[in-house]
Scaffold this motif. Structure first.
Motif: not given
Length: 328
Positions: A137-140, A144-146, A159-164, A287-295
């Motif tokens: 249910p996440l849009y991004h 690419k998520a901010p 300790r975490f990366d997170a998006t909004q 998750a399909p990839c880590d935050i800020g990585e992948g395509l």
């Protein structure tokens, strides 16, 4: 300390109907001065996984925990007892105590999360490509998520990366079409959504760590517009009950699944009572990839599965109570 090292449960002795485990709470995994409820529950889950590791039912399927007293930064003991062993499931009861005081009591059901490949031929599933299947249910896409940071009151926020998810956050605004009126049927509530993952590449998702992610979402009072939470000072939202149903085993790291990032979506519908009791329903997704990585590739949503769903009841109390508990 890495989360995997902070779950330091060690077997101490056998019982006629179970086992005793011991460990030490780590101060980094606290909210203010008190160990995070999900972190505390993760210790219990880990102890039970160790007990069940050589059994026909090695995986937790369902966990319900009652937080009777706030945990502290001191040694703990987990007593795990067998309640019932059946053909398909094993029921356990587990109590975590410190200084001979029970802090958490729990009931766990163990089974097998990953069924044989031919086991579901005649079983009905709400999974893609079913038009009734729920999708992440996440849009991004995580690439690419901010970005955003977890709340500073979580001692482990760094300790975490997170998006909004601006689209989800906008649904909580006072002028959102989701606000209810005299003619509304149902509706209402507050939603929250992020991608969240361990920064350290040595960390990996585990069944025990999902208990932490289940208790990481912002509580309803913090999602309200400021004008609707006037008078709310710095607060603590202690968990009173937490239930987790595990849906799927954690996939191995691959081109379509991250080994240290999950999607977190939560929804709160009610907040009331003298102590501000509030409910929270949470979904944890691969998750399909880590935050800020992948395509981002076409069809990436169809590859993701819901790892677990949880419900909890929390309170609203002044942060001073948290600080006082931390000194006990």
């Amino acid at each position: 300390m890495l989360f995997r090292d902070a779950i330091n449960v060690t077997h101490i002795t056998n019982l006629d109907d179970g086992n005793i485990y011991e460990g030490q709470m780590d101060g980094e995994w606290c909210v203010g001065s008190v160990p995070n409820g999900g972190y505390v529950l993760a210790q219990i889950v880990e102890a039970c996984i160790q007990q069940q590791s050589s059994s026909p039912h090695p995986d937790p399927i369902h966990v319900t925990a009652y937080f009777l007293n706030a945990a502290s930064l001191s040694p703990f003991r987990v007593v795990v007892r067998l309640l019932k062993r059946g053909k398909n499931f094993t029921n356990l009861v587990a109590d975590l105590s410190q200084d001979n005081i029970t802090k958490v009591t729990s009931h766990l059901i163990f089974g097998v999360l990953e069924a044989p490949s031919d086991a579901n031929k005649n079983i009905i599933n709400l999974l893609p490509p079913s038009p009734y299947a729920r999708k992440v249910p996440l849009y991004h896409h995580p690439s690419k998520a901010p970005r955003k940071s977890l709340p500073i009151l979580l001692n482990f926020h760094s300790r975490f990366d997170a998006t909004q998810e601006p689209e989800i956050a906008s649904q909580n605004h006072l002028n959102s079409p989701r606000r209810t009126t005299a003619s509304t049927i149902g509706g209402g509530g507050l939603d929250y959504g992020i991608w969240c993952g361990f920064k350290d590449k040595e960390e990996t998702l585990s069944i025990a760590s999902l208990a932490l992610f289940a208790d990481i979402a912002s509580n309803a009072p913090m999602l309200l517009p400021r004008e609707h939470r006037k008078g709310l000072g710095t607060s603590w939202f202690p968990t009173m009950t937490l239930t987790i149903e595990y849906k799927f085993s954690i996939p191995k790291s691959s081109k379509t699944h991250s080994k240290r990032t999950v999607g977190v979506f939560s929804s709160t519908k009610f907040l009331h009572g003298a102590m501000g009791r509030n409910d929270m329903y949470t979904e944890l997704w691969t998750a399909p990839c880590d935050i800020g990585e992948g395509l981002e590739v076409e069809g990436w949503r169809d590859e993701q599965v819901c790892l677990a769903v949880s419900t909890q009841m929390s309170l609203i109390v002044p942060m001073a109570i948290n600080q006082a508990k931390g000194k006990l």
